[in-house]
Design a protein around this motif. Structure first.
Motif, PDB file in Angstrom:
ATOM      1  N   THR A   1       2.382   1.634  -3.462  1.00 38.89           N
ATOM      2  CA  THR A   1       1.370   2.085  -4.424  1.00 38.89           C
ATOM      3  C   THR A   1       1.107   3.580  -4.275  1.00 38.89           C
ATOM      4  O   THR A   1       1.052   4.318  -5.263  1.00 38.89           O
ATOM      5  CB  THR A   1       0.059   1.280  -4.242  1.00 38.89           C
ATOM      6  OG1 THR A   1       0.351  -0.102  -4.447  1.00 38.89           O
ATOM      7  CG2 THR A   1      -1.007   1.735  -5.208  1.00 38.89           C
TER       8      THR A   1
ATOM      9  N   SER B   1       0.834  -1.194   0.000  1.00 40.83           N
ATOM     10  CA  SER B   1       0.000   0.000   0.000  1.00 40.83           C
ATOM     11  C   SER B   1       0.879   1.259   0.000  1.00 40.83           C
ATOM     12  O   SER B   1       0.603   2.211  -0.737  1.00 40.83           O
ATOM     13  CB  SER B   1      -0.911  -0.009   1.231  1.00 40.83           C
ATOM     14  OG  SER B   1      -1.685   1.148   1.288  1.00 40.83           O
TER      15      SER B   1
ATOM     16  N   LEU C   1      -0.784   2.185 -13.077  1.00 40.35           N
ATOM     17  CA  LEU C   1      -1.736   1.476 -12.230  1.00 40.35           C
ATOM     18  C   LEU C   1      -3.131   1.771 -12.772  1.00 40.35           C
ATOM     19  O   LEU C   1      -3.278   2.563 -13.696  1.00 40.35           O
ATOM     20  CB  LEU C   1      -1.613   1.947 -10.775  1.00 40.35           C
ATOM     21  CG  LEU C   1      -0.255   1.673 -10.104  1.00 40.35           C
ATOM     22  CD1 LEU C   1      -0.130   2.465  -8.809  1.00 40.35           C
ATOM     23  CD2 LEU C   1      -0.086   0.188  -9.845  1.00 40.35           C
TER      24      LEU C   1
ATOM     25  N   THR D   1      -7.424   0.915  -8.369  1.00 37.48           N
ATOM     26  CA  THR D   1      -6.363   0.950  -7.358  1.00 37.48           C
ATOM     27  C   THR D   1      -6.270   2.347  -6.747  1.00 37.48           C
ATOM     28  O   THR D   1      -6.103   2.491  -5.536  1.00 37.48           O
ATOM     29  CB  THR D   1      -5.015   0.535  -7.975  1.00 37.48           C
ATOM     30  OG1 THR D   1      -5.160  -0.752  -8.568  1.00 37.48           O
ATOM     31  CG2 THR D   1      -3.913   0.516  -6.933  1.00 37.48           C
TER      32      THR D   1
END
Length: 181
Positions: free
Chosen positions: A14, A11, A46, A50
């Motif tokens: 990302t 996480s 991405l 997401t």
């Protein structure tokens, strides 16, 4: 026993990818107002789903990014407020060096009124602290802290926007001359 849940490394990674994508797009000339989830997700390689797992919208992402950059700068400014081992000019040069290293982000953040307001408050604290620690008695007609802070912010913003061909040491000397002369 701590109840604070540690964030998943994936996480964190990302979110960093989305932040880097925003900075990349902005540094390429994209305006904050024209950023879209689709553009940011594509730049981050991405997908939009997401993105929405981590952020409500673009404003939340940009706000979080601005907050993180401001936190880093504020730590630097606050450490200078209490610094006793450096002269005023050395402190200013060190601060300008730090701002120079964050110049791409600052150019982006200067479009955010909240950022300028926070920067003003931090510099105001710096000016106030310097005055309090000064051993000289200031004359009654001395420039107010607000005016001095506003002019300092103005010089720094001009330098970041248009004067980067001048070194931080040169700008520190100019600011020092401006306020001492």
């Amino acid at each position: 026993m701590s109840t604070h849940k540690k964030e998943d490394p994936r996480s964190i990674r990302t979110k960093e990818m989305f932040k880097k994508a925003v900075l990349q797009l902005l540094s390429e000339g994209e305006k904050t107002s024209s950023l879209t989830v689709q553009k940011v997700a594509k730049a981050a390689k991405l997908n939009r789903t997401t993105f929405y797992l981590h952020y409500h919208d673009i404003q939340e992402l940009v706000g979080q990014l601005a907050h993180e950059i401001m936190e880093g700068i504020s730590v630097q400014i606050l450490s200078l407020i209490d610094a006793r081992d450096l002269s005023e000019k050395q402190q200013l040069t060190k601060l300008l060096d730090n701002l120079y290293s964050h110049r791409e982000y600052l150019l982006i953040l200067f479009d955010n009124d909240e950022f300028e307001e926070k920067l003003f408050i931090f510099f105001q604290q710096l000016v106030m602290k310097r005055r309090e620690s000064s051993e000289q008695m200031l004359p009654e007609n001395y420039v107010t802290i607000d005016i001095k802070t506003a002019s300092l912010i103005g010089v720094i913003m001009w330098w970041i926007r248009k004067g980067l061909h001048f070194s931080s040491d040169y700008i520190a000397n100019q600011i020092y001359l401006l306020y001492k002369g």
